[in-house]
Design a protein around this motif. Structure first.
Motif, PDB file in Angstrom:
ATOM      1  N   ALA A   1      69.071  50.949  45.961  1.00 25.56           N
ATOM      2  CA  ALA A   1      68.433  49.942  46.814  1.00 25.56           C
ATOM      3  C   ALA A   1      67.062  49.643  46.237  1.00 25.56           C
ATOM      4  N   PHE A   2      66.643  48.369  46.303  1.00 25.06           N
ATOM      5  CA  PHE A   2      65.380  48.004  45.663  1.00 25.06           C
ATOM      6  C   PHE A   2      64.697  46.855  46.386  1.00 25.06           C
ATOM      7  N   TRP A   3      63.382  46.817  46.204  1.00 27.77           N
ATOM      8  CA  TRP A   3      62.600  45.676  46.642  1.00 27.77           C
ATOM      9  C   TRP A   3      62.585  44.619  45.534  1.00 27.77           C
ATOM     10  N   GLN A   4      62.779  43.377  45.896  1.00 28.00           N
ATOM     11  CA  GLN A   4      62.467  42.269  44.990  1.00 28.00           C
ATOM     12  C   GLN A   4      61.187  41.628  45.511  1.00 28.00           C
ATOM     13  N   SER A   5      60.149  41.612  44.676  1.00 29.18           N
ATOM     14  CA  SER A   5      58.821  41.155  45.090  1.00 29.18           C
ATOM     15  C   SER A   5      58.479  39.845  44.399  1.00 29.18           C
ATOM     16  N   ASP A   6      58.003  38.889  45.187  1.00 29.56           N
ATOM     17  CA  ASP A   6      57.612  37.579  44.663  1.00 29.56           C
ATOM     18  C   ASP A   6      56.140  37.343  44.987  1.00 29.56           C
ATOM     19  N   GLU A   7      55.308  37.359  43.950  1.00 30.51           N
ATOM     20  CA  GLU A   7      53.871  37.147  44.125  1.00 30.51           C
ATOM     21  C   GLU A   7      53.411  35.824  43.504  1.00 30.51           C
ATOM     22  N   ARG A   8      54.323  34.937  43.240  1.00 32.76           N
ATOM     23  CA  ARG A   8      53.972  33.719  42.511  1.00 32.76           C
ATOM     24  C   ARG A   8      53.055  32.789  43.301  1.00 32.76           C
ATOM     25  N   GLN A   9      53.060  32.918  44.630  1.00 31.50           N
ATOM     26  CA  GLN A   9      52.187  32.074  45.450  1.00 31.50           C
ATOM     27  C   GLN A   9      50.917  32.800  45.911  1.00 31.50           C
ATOM     28  N   VAL A  10      50.762  34.045  45.469  1.00 30.72           N
ATOM     29  CA  VAL A  10      49.582  34.821  45.860  1.00 30.72           C
ATOM     30  C   VAL A  10      48.403  34.413  44.984  1.00 30.72           C
ATOM     31  N   PRO A  11      47.211  34.200  45.571  1.00 33.81           N
ATOM     32  CA  PRO A  11      46.039  33.827  44.762  1.00 33.81           C
ATOM     33  C   PRO A  11      45.737  34.867  43.685  1.00 33.81           C
ATOM     34  N   ILE A  12      45.241  34.394  42.548  1.00 37.40           N
ATOM     35  CA  ILE A  12      44.925  35.247  41.408  1.00 37.40           C
ATOM     36  C   ILE A  12      43.447  35.615  41.430  1.00 37.40           C
ATOM     37  N   TYR A  13      43.167  36.906  41.278  1.00 37.87           N
ATOM     38  CA  TYR A  13      41.787  37.367  41.149  1.00 37.87           C
ATOM     39  C   TYR A  13      41.523  37.726  39.690  1.00 37.87           C
ATOM     40  N   LYS A  14      40.400  37.241  39.153  1.00 37.71           N
ATOM     41  CA  LYS A  14      40.035  37.524  37.768  1.00 37.71           C
ATOM     42  C   LYS A  14      38.782  38.388  37.729  1.00 37.71           C
ATOM     43  N   LEU A  15      38.735  39.272  36.740  1.00 35.50           N
ATOM     44  CA  LEU A  15      37.583  40.155  36.599  1.00 35.50           C
ATOM     45  C   LEU A  15      37.337  40.445  35.126  1.00 35.50           C
ATOM     46  N   THR A  16      36.077  40.717  34.794  1.00 35.90           N
ATOM     47  CA  THR A  16      35.696  40.976  33.411  1.00 35.90           C
ATOM     48  C   THR A  16      34.584  41.997  33.363  1.00 35.90           C
ATOM     49  N   ASP A  17      34.482  42.687  32.215  1.00 38.64           N
ATOM     50  CA  ASP A  17      33.380  43.638  32.037  1.00 38.64           C
ATOM     51  C   ASP A  17      32.253  43.037  31.204  1.00 38.64           C
ATOM     52  N   TYR A  18      32.363  41.753  30.884  1.00 39.48           N
ATOM     53  CA  TYR A  18      31.311  41.007  30.194  1.00 39.48           C
ATOM     54  C   TYR A  18      31.017  41.534  28.797  1.00 39.48           C
ATOM     55  N   LYS A  19      31.966  42.205  28.183  1.00 35.84           N
ATOM     56  CA  LYS A  19      31.746  42.691  26.821  1.00 35.84           C
ATOM     57  C   LYS A  19      31.919  41.558  25.806  1.00 35.84           C
ATOM     58  N   GLY A  20      31.275  41.718  24.662  1.00 38.89           N
ATOM     59  CA  GLY A  20      31.432  40.770  23.568  1.00 38.89           C
ATOM     60  C   GLY A  20      30.762  39.442  23.851  1.00 38.89           C
ATOM     61  N   PHE A  21      31.148  38.421  23.096  1.00 36.03           N
ATOM     62  CA  PHE A  21      30.527  37.104  23.208  1.00 36.03           C
ATOM     63  C   PHE A  21      31.465  36.076  23.825  1.00 36.03           C
ATOM     64  N   ASP A  22      32.748  36.398  23.866  1.00 38.61           N
ATOM     65  CA  ASP A  22      33.725  35.537  24.526  1.00 38.61           C
ATOM     66  C   ASP A  22      34.357  36.350  25.651  1.00 38.61           C
ATOM     67  N   GLU A  23      34.116  35.908  26.885  1.00 37.12           N
ATOM     68  CA  GLU A  23      34.595  36.681  28.018  1.00 37.12           C
ATOM     69  C   GLU A  23      36.120  36.725  28.055  1.00 37.12           C
ATOM     70  N   LYS A  24      36.622  37.929  28.257  1.00 34.53           N
ATOM     71  CA  LYS A  24      38.051  38.131  28.424  1.00 34.53           C
ATOM     72  C   LYS A  24      38.288  38.615  29.848  1.00 34.53           C
ATOM     73  N   PHE A  25      39.186  37.945  30.548  1.00 33.71           N
ATOM     74  CA  PHE A  25      39.417  38.237  31.950  1.00 33.71           C
ATOM     75  C   PHE A  25      40.757  38.941  32.149  1.00 33.71           C
TER      76      PHE A  25
END
Length: 744
Positions: A221-245
């Motif tokens: 038995a299993f859960w099928q999870s759909d998060e395609r409509q959930v808002p996306i949160y982005k975060l970065t550690d501000y390293k380097g010169f081009d931010e990677k999220f």
């Protein structure tokens, strides 16, 4: 779920402290004292000591248990004859096809105890989950085989014939007889998975594995999870010169939630069937296989989490019927995060009955039902709480459980008949007992401590007789005998509105009741959590503060677990109100003690504790001179939907209650010094919380001290060096603003 102890690496660091111990003898004491904060922080290893056998697994039906000895050896121990034998020696073993020594992070046994499934190469994803490679080891021929690479979860079938696993959002099985892999699902997409949870479900409902073998190994038995409509949160550690999220689906209060449905796959035919339970706007936080072949129990919660429904479903047809429901004016619990209790429903084999822990009568107790949903009888009752059900034996008609009956600050093991009669206590020493029970109901391993006694680990039978002391921690006793140590004391007081509050107090070394000392109230305070127990004090920072002249206080405030429904759930839809009141009244009680300086008090907390240390500072201005705030929620509208709506209700109907619970609402009231630390990579409590509080303080013309640790996660610090630095900053802030400083 916000938590107060996020340093997964800290115990390992603490164990290194034996190499750092160079403490000097203080002039005023014959015992060694810490020469610096770092050694005090890392003293936790010496104070906690050993918790006994590592990675205990009961095997051979519960007649033996296995444990890790040394780096990689696994041994088994028989309680009956106390024989100890080696069942796995990995010292010379290599990863198949390589010269690389075999190492593993964890393991599980097959039900027949013939195979071991090892988890290796673990790469963390969220709090409980990560990607790993899984190998199966045959005890008989000592062979090792890779069965699942890059899988997030894996588990041996109960009959030992297969291993199931989830990889890339799809489910697979590996058959030992055919040596072949079979893919069971094939429709995974980004943010759409089978057998895997997203961040919110995993974090707030407490499970990492989103699938379950049936007891007869015929179904998954299993859960099928759909998060395609959930808002996306982005975060970065501000390293380097081009931010990677980094990014993850993260539903805040009122947002679109993940949707789930429960599927069942019959392994023999690969037939898939969806269970006919309408999700609506709610959740399915738990599923359970029952003792009836092909029958699955599903737990449904509405979005507000105050209406629980239990369904019985046919795994082959999907037909489901509701057999029980529970409605509450607050929220309904389905697990206990802080006690490490994943389940409050129990479906023992061999009988068509289930058991459920509910606080419907005001305290959490165990209830017995048949499969039609009829209540047969309450098993326990009284003004105390069942906190853990360890074993239900339908044949012997007995249940073994831990409860608060002796004291909310202690945990003890009891046994009772299933009709509630003949209840008997099995643990006798005062303290907090953590029990590991054998599946055959004959033995248990008891780990306990109290304020005078470091961790003790004992193997006992269910008559309560001691079989063997597995760990007595003599090195902890020796360490405390040779080093200055400030023990924890337990006491209580009554608030102005008549509520008894239990607290702990650690007094300064060389305590002189004629002197007046500054106080640090170190708190957490979240719903269901408990800060004060009758257990041994092991926090290194507290020992340093005691050595440098502080009183350190813990509080079981309203909202804490262990004291009954009314004490815990009075906080419903008004987070912050009663907790802050209890912290302020704790300060008032302490200020009446002749050895406390009521003008020099600080409050400190992390996560929910950070919320409370800031909220209390601003809603009770003038009580505390200093507030230390770590990774705080400052407005519950910024936190995740599942956790927050459970305790605060829904928007927009509760908008005003959300405003009243927000720290930012009271920014203009700051009357002391506030230190805030947060990380930009905190995926749990987003740094937006701290930035909004800082903005509110600045708008009000109020000053606060901010420290940002960009790479850290929810723990703020991210390695040993930054951990020491963070606590040095906390300590310096107290020295400069509580001991010596003045409030501007």
């Amino acid at each position: 779920m916000i938590n107060r102890n996020p340093f997964g690496w800290l115990l390992g660091i603490a164990l290194l402290t034996v190499h750092l111990a160079t403490a000097q003898t203080a002039a005023t004491s014959s015992k060694q004292r810490y020469p610096n904060l770092q050694q005090a922080l890392f003293s936790a290893g010496q104070l906690a000591g050993s918790s006994g056998p590592r990675s205990v697994n009961w095997i051979e039906g519960g007649t033996k248990f296995s444990f890790i000895d040394g780096q990689s050896t696994i041994k088994s121990f028989s309680p009956k004859d106390q024989q100890e034998i080696v069942v796995f020696d990995g010292s010379q073993l290599k990863f198949p096809g390589t010269d690389k020594p075999f190492t593993y992070g964890s393991f599980q046994w097959s039900k027949d105890s013939k195979n071991i499934l090892f988890q290796t190469n673990f790469r963390p994803v969220y709090r409980r989950s990560g990607v790993s490679d899984y190998y199966v080891y045959s005890v008989a021929d000592k062979s090792l085989k890779l069965v699942a690479k890059d899988a997030q979860t894996a588990e041996l079938a109960p009959d030992g014939s297969r291993v199931g696993y989830e990889r890339g959002g799809n489910l697979f099985v590996f058959d030992f007889a055919t040596q072949k892999e079979t893919q069971l699902t094939d429709d995974a997409k980004p943010a759409f998975y089978n057998g895997r949870f997203g961040w919110a479900y995993e974090e707030e409902f407490g499970l990492a594995q989103a699938w379950e073998w049936s007891p007869d190994s015929k179904f998954i038995a299993f859960w099928q999870s759909d998060e395609r409509q959930v808002p996306i949160y982005k975060l970065t550690d501000y390293k380097g010169f081009d931010e990677k999220f980094d990014s993850l689906p993260y539903p805040r209060v009122g947002d679109q939630n993940p949707t789930v449905r429960i599927g069942v796959i019959e392994i023999g035919s690969k037939a898939k069937q969806w269970m006919n339970v309408d999700l609506g706007d709610g959740y399915i936080p738990r599923i359970y296989w029952t003792s009836q072949e092909g029958q699955l129990a599903l737990v449904h919660l509405n979005r507000k989490q105050n209406h629980l429904r239990l369904f019985m479903a046919n795994a082959r047809t999907g037909d489901a019927r509701q057999i029980m429901e529970e409605k509450s004016t607050t929220w309904v619990d389905i697990f206990d995060f802080f006690a490490g209790i994943n389940h409050l429903f129990y479906f023992p084999a061999g009988v068509q009955e289930f058991y459920w822990v509910s606080d419907r009568d005001g305290f959490a107790h165990l209830y017995r039902y048949d499969y039609s949903g009829k209540l047969l009888n309450p098993v326990t009752s009284g003004k105390w709480e069942v906190t853990y059900v360890h074993h239900i034996d339908p044949k012997a008609k007995k249940v073994y459980f831990t409860s608060t009956e002796v004291s909310p600050m202690e945990r003890h093991l009891f046994v009772a008949d299933l009709d509630g009669k003949n209840k008997r206590r099995l643990t006798s020493v005062a303290g907090r007992h953590l029990v590991n029970f054998s599946p055959n109901g004959q033995y248990f391993i008891d780990r306990y401590s109290n304020v005078q006694t470091p961790t003790q680990v004992e193997l006992r039978d269910t008559k309560g007789q001691l079989i063997k002391a597995l760990e007595t921690n003599p090195k902890v006793k020796e360490y405390v005998a040779s080093h200055a140590y400030a023990p924890k004391e337990l006491t209580s007081f009554t608030t102005s509105d008549g509520q008894r509050i239990d607290i702990s107090i650690i007094k300064p070394l060389d305590f002189d009741p004629a002197k007046k000392y500054p106080v640090v109230v170190d708190i957490y305070g979240g719903p269901g959590a408990q800060s004060v127990y009758n257990d041994f004090a092991t926090t290194g920072w507290h020992q340093w503060l005691a050595q440098t002249g502080y009183v350190i206080v813990g509080v079981n405030n309203r909202g804490s677990g262990g004291y009954g429904r009314d004490f815990e759930k009075v906080v419903y839809e008004q987070l912050g109100k009663y907790e802050s009141q209890d912290f302020a009244e704790t300060a008032a009680y302490l200020a009446k003690q002749p050895w406390v300086d009521g003008n020099r008090m600080a409050i400190r907390g992390h996560s929910y504790g950070g919320y409370m240390s800031s909220y209390t500072m601003l809603t009770h201005p003038g009580v505390f001179k200093v507030s230390i705030v770590g990774a705080p929620v400052t407005d519950w509208r910024l936190y995740d939907s599942i956790y927050t709506e459970r305790y605060m209700g829904l928007l927009p109907e509760n908008e005003e209650k959300y405003k009243a619970s927000a720290v930012t609402t009271y920014a203009k009231n700051l009357a002391g010094k506030m230190f805030i630390a947060h990380s930009t990579m905190d995926e749990n409590v987003h740094v937006r919380n701290t930035f909004q509080l800082m903005n509110a303080l600045e708008d009000a013309g109020k000053d606060a001290d901010l420290r940002i640790y960009p790479p850290g996660a929810h723990g703020v610090s991210y390695n040993p060096t930054s951990y020491v630095l963070l606590y040095q900053q906390y300590t310096n802030y107290l020295e400069n603003n509580l001991k010596a400083g003045t409030v501007n």
